[in-house]
Design a protein around this motif. Structure first.
Motif, mmCIF file in Angstrom:
data_model
loop_
_atom_site.group_PDB
_atom_site.id
_atom_site.type_symbol
_atom_site.label_atom_id
_atom_site.label_comp_id
_atom_site.label_asym_id
_atom_site.label_seq_id
_atom_site.Cartn_x
_atom_site.Cartn_y
_atom_site.Cartn_z
ATOM 1 N N VAL A 41 0.995 -1.047 0.095
ATOM 2 C CA VAL A 41 0.138 0.079 -0.077
ATOM 3 C C VAL A 41 0.953 1.343 0.056
ATOM 4 O O VAL A 41 1.760 1.299 0.811
ATOM 5 N N HIS A 48 -6.512 7.212 7.867
ATOM 6 C CA HIS A 48 -7.282 7.135 6.697
ATOM 7 C C HIS A 48 -8.112 5.623 6.813
ATOM 8 O O HIS A 48 -7.099 4.692 6.960
ATOM 9 N N THR A 74 -5.522 2.808 8.275
ATOM 10 C CA THR A 74 -3.850 2.683 7.450
ATOM 11 C C THR A 74 -2.936 3.652 7.893
ATOM 12 O O THR A 74 -3.326 4.679 8.758
ATOM 13 N N ALA A 131 -9.813 2.069 5.589
ATOM 14 C CA ALA A 131 -10.022 1.303 4.536
ATOM 15 C C ALA A 131 -11.264 0.526 4.571
ATOM 16 O O ALA A 131 -11.299 0.081 5.874
ATOM 17 N N PRO A 184 -2.987 6.322 2.084
ATOM 18 C CA PRO A 184 -2.919 5.517 0.918
ATOM 19 C C PRO A 184 -3.676 6.075 -0.237
ATOM 20 O O PRO A 184 -4.605 6.437 -0.093
ATOM 21 N N TYR A 220 -10.030 2.441 -0.492
ATOM 22 C CA TYR A 220 -9.000 3.460 0.376
ATOM 23 C C TYR A 220 -9.604 4.871 0.257
ATOM 24 O O TYR A 220 -9.674 5.294 -0.626
#
Lengths: 196, 652
Positions: free
Chosen positions: B52, B475, B495, B477, B499, B458
């Protein structure tokens, strides 16, 4: 000169007094929900100002070319305070003097005010939803974004709601009291007529 | 009558207030046995590696799917004090550029190496968006082993997409810029149309070693190149680049680059370009760019500055570049597993156009053009179009594939992923994302042989998905099961960094090929020590070189005296362990640098310039054994000119 009963004068007095709340409470609200705004965006319309998430709504709407919502967009804000003041004054005078024509006048005024506001809001909504900037980044053919007059409406990824806010409900209560006063007055007159 | 009044008013009130009247929006509920589908039992391994991009952290994350567990943060373009990347003397050259040492970049996209349009997962490539570069990560060591700078480029966003046999990775410039000599680059911004150029770079990859080399550049019009995909299978030999700002605006692009109904997908016949290169039709032009390579034998990087690029001019060299009109500022351009279909995601468009490679070739054959840009033909939209996906959603960005004839397109504005059939163009299903999905990734999704099974969204907006952590949030996902007709949300996980693109491949491809340690006898670092007997300290002028061994649980030497303020002290530490998972660390009190984390059999160097007298302890930072807390030493620093003899000891 025909007059109205003491009870009805109290009702009209209360109705006019309730209308004063329009200066201190939001009258109408428009809300928007989108997947990324699960908590919703809410704009409140007062007698002479806007509040709430106006800037965020403007930020979202500029992509599709909608006008920037600001207080300068509503000339109504400059004169509604006087319109309300006048109507409230008529209500109080009707209550204090008990003159029947004033009661009817007061009722007509709030009826016209209500109809006027609805027409005005519709015209604004139509213009806001249709009159889009031709340089907008996102243009969806055949799409207009007129917000609902009352209730819910889906506009692309947004769900829009339009309806009364606290002040709007109080005004409706005030109108209901006025209608009741007229209704009681009409019934007592009918009884009197029936007796004679 | 009174009752009627009250009833009417009551009904109006009920209508306006009743929450039941609010139409149902997308539901976020998990259905069925989602938990068991993402549960990887203790001691078990994930099925897929998910590489990622870290976006603005300049790193890559290694994530296991379906668990969503982060396995490693892999430094690429950003210094990493955690293991000394960019701080050790050996790794500093990796971040060298034509403009000197750059400690950070913005890594957006991942490309996993392929053979015959399938993942072979030998290397992962990543782009440096800000100071244009491409990095190569070796997936046996999960280490950045090569970085090449891209000259004539600015905003290396359309990168590092890859051809089906990893012949090339590409670098399309997001910002067109003026190029050439200083005088040619110092021009008014308003002269954009005349002086700015959009360079597309093809970086050749050595099939055996993975080594990169800037093979050639194509001088394209000054558009903004956004994303790209190689043709594959039947369209192998072509590359497709999405463009926006074909208006060639240079101010307030939000408005001025959104005016045209159609921008372009630029189709590049790179096989044809190769022919021109072989025929010597390219022009060698001066340029300056760094090429940095890590050597796993000497455990150090070397940076070279190169001074020339080969440029092809498609205005003169015919049949390299064709333009396919594509609605409204296309973002992603993606080719389906067969290579027949090219999907342009006009991020402002109300439809998704699907182009046919066969029709494109036919249109080129028939010269079915609607115009040209400086002699480069513009194909007719209708002639190349397979069809349009109607009402897919709002803000289409990227498309991945499941290998079963379906495409999955991320919709930023309407915050959803839409599944549709590539042949029939019918929308089959849609699922919400939380919130505003950017890229999406399916294992093997961009290759000729997708593995399907899972899809990861994402997202760009997180908001309320996790326990709040102040203004800056991880962030989010989401992992979906895509084995059935309906996509099913399985997992929501945070994440690292921001990403953008990610790729996934079966763990079986590489998990048995991992480097576990470096054999000492193959360590060719000039300062490597093969045993504790070699440990020593040497003085060379103002430099003091400490040749240090580390093994559970001591440093040799561990007491050093005779160092003076202002000396340049180099700790060359060799980790003598020859077993998996026994790194040793090195940290020195008050050193104005990061620690070293040295893998078994590796040598690394920490430079320290003491600036005041005193005793400065150093210690191992990686808990290595029961006596880890005993793994330490002292450096005595004396005032300048003290002329104390240089002595070192262990155990006396």
């Amino acid at each position: 000169m025909k007059t109205i009963s003491k009870g009805n004068r109290i009702l009209v007095f209360l109705a006019a007094a309730l209308m004063i709340s329009a200066y201190f409470t939001p009258l109408w609200q428009i809300s928007l929900w989108a997947p990324q705004y699960p908590e919703g965006l809410n704009m409140k319309i007062w007698i002479d100002q806007l509040s709430g998430d106006v800037n965020i709504i403007n930020g979202v709407n500029h992509y599709i070319g909608m006008k920037h919502i600001g207080e300068e967009m509503f000339p109504e804000f400059s004169y509604l305070i006087y319109v309300f003041g006048f109507i409230i004054a008529v209500g109080f005078i009707a209550a204090l003097t008990g003159k029947k024509f004033l009661l009817h006048g007061y009722f007509l005024l709030i009826t016209f005010l209500g109809i006027g506001v609805i027409i005005d809001m519709h015209l604004w909504g139509y213009d806001y939803g249709h009159n889009l900037n031709s340089t907008a980044a996102i243009k969806v053919p055949g799409m207009a974004y007129q917000p609902p007059l009352i209730g819910y409406k889906e506009l692309l990824n947004f769900l829009a709601y339009s309806g009364p806010d606290v002040g709007g409900w109080i005004l409706m209560g005030s109108a209901l009291l006025t209608i009741l006063a007229i209704f009681f007055d009409w019934r007592s007159n009918r009884k009197k007529t029936a007796l004679t | 009558m009174k009752k009627q009044f009250i009833l009417v008013v009551g009904a109006v009130a009920a209508l306006a207030l009743n929450p039941g009247c609010k139409p149902k929006t997308a539901e976020s509920a998990i259905a069925g046995d989602a938990a068991s589908k993402v549960y990887v039992a203790p001691g078990e391994h994930d099925e897929f590696y998910n590489i990622v991009s870290g976006g603005f952290n300049g790193q890559m994350s290694v994530v296991g799917l379906p668990s969503g567990r982060v396995l490693k943060i892999l430094p690429v373009f950003s210094v990493n004090p955690e293991n000394g990347y960019g701080f050790s003397e050996e790794s500093k050259p990796m971040l060298n550029t034509s403009n000197g040492f750059v400690p950070w970049d913005d890594l957006h996209h991942i490309a996993i190496s392929q053979t015959k349009a399938e993942h072979d997962a030998r290397w992962a490539f990543g782009n440096g968006n800000n100071t244009p570069r491409i990095a190569r990560v070796d997936l046996t060591s999960f280490k950045t082993v090569e970085i090449i700078e891209i000259p004539n480029s600015a905003g290396n966003h359309s990168s590092p997409f890859i051809t089906e046999n990893t012949e090339y990775v590409v670098a399309g410039t997001r910002f067109s810029v003026p190029t050439g000599s200083d005088a040619k680059r110092d021009v008014p911004i308003a002269s954009y149309k005349e002086n700015f150029k959009g360079f597309i770079s093809f970086i050749g990859v050595n099939q055996e070693t993975g080594d990169m080399n800037l093979s050639f550049q194509i001088e394209a019009p000054p558009f903004n190149f956004d994303l790209a995909r190689a043709g594959k299978n039947k369209s192998h030999g072509w590359f497709f680049f999405s463009t926006y700002n074909t208006e060639m605006a240079h101010t307030l692009l939000e408005v001025n680059a959104s005016q045209k109904d159609k921008d372009f997908i630029m189709a590049v016949n790179w096989k044809k370009a190769e022919e021109y290169v072989k025929a010597g039709e390219g022009e060698k032009r001066p340029a300056r760019y760094a090429h940095n390579k890590w050597n796993e034998s000497t455990h150090m990087a070397e940076s070279k500055i190169l001074e020339e690029v080969l440029v092809l001019d498609p205005k003169i060299l015919k049949d390299i570049v064709y333009f396919i009109p594509c609605p409204k500022s296309p973002h992603g351009t993606d080719t389906d597993p067969t290579g027949e279909y090219i999907i342009g995601s006009g991020k402002l468009a109300a439809i998704i156009p699907v182009f046919s490679f066969t029709k494109m070739l036919a249109a080129i054959q028939k010269q079915d053009f609607e115009g040209n840009i400086d002699g480069m033909p513009i194909l007719k939209y209708e002639s190349v179009l397979h069809g349009e996906v109607q009402k897919p959603g709002l803000g289409p960005l990227h498309t991945e594939f499941d290998g079963k004839g379906n495409a999955y397109t991320s919709m930023f504005v309407s915050s959803e992923i839409v599944k549709w059939n590539i042949e029939t163009l019918q929308v089959l299903d849609r699922v919400p994302t939380f919130y505003s999905v950017g890229h999406l990734s399916i294992p093997g999704g961009p290759t000729g042989k997708p593995h399907g099974k899972y899809m990861v969204a994402y997202n760009k907006i997180t908001k309320d998905r996790y326990l709040p952590t102040g203004p800056e949030l991880a962030h989010s996902a989401q992992l979906y099961d895509i084995t059935g007709d309906k996509m099913q949300l399985l997992l929501d996980f945070p994440t690292i960094g921001e990403p953008h693109y990610a790729e996934s491949f079966p763990a079986s491809l590489i998990k048995d090929r991992q480097v576990k340690f470096y054999p000492l006898e193959e360590n060719n670092h000039p300062a490597a020590l093969k045993g504790i007997a070699d440990a020593r300290v040497e003085k060379k002028g103002n430099e003091i070189h400490i040749y240090l061994t580390s093994i559970r649980s001591n440093f040799r030497p561990d007491n050093i005296e005779g160092v003076e303020v202002g000396n340049e002290v180099f700790f060359h530490m060799t980790n003598l362990e020859q077993d998996w998972d026994v790194p040793h660390g090195l940290a020195i009190k008050n050193a104005n640098t990061a620690e070293l984390l040295v893998m078994p059999g590796e040598t690394a160097t920490l430079k320290w310039i003491p600036n005041r007298p005193g005793i400065f302890p150093f210690y191992c930072t990686d808990f290595c054994s029961a006596l880890h807390q005993e793994m330490q030493g002292y450096v005595r620093v004396s005032p300048k000119g003290s002329n104390l003899p240089l002595t070192f000891t262990t155990g006396e």
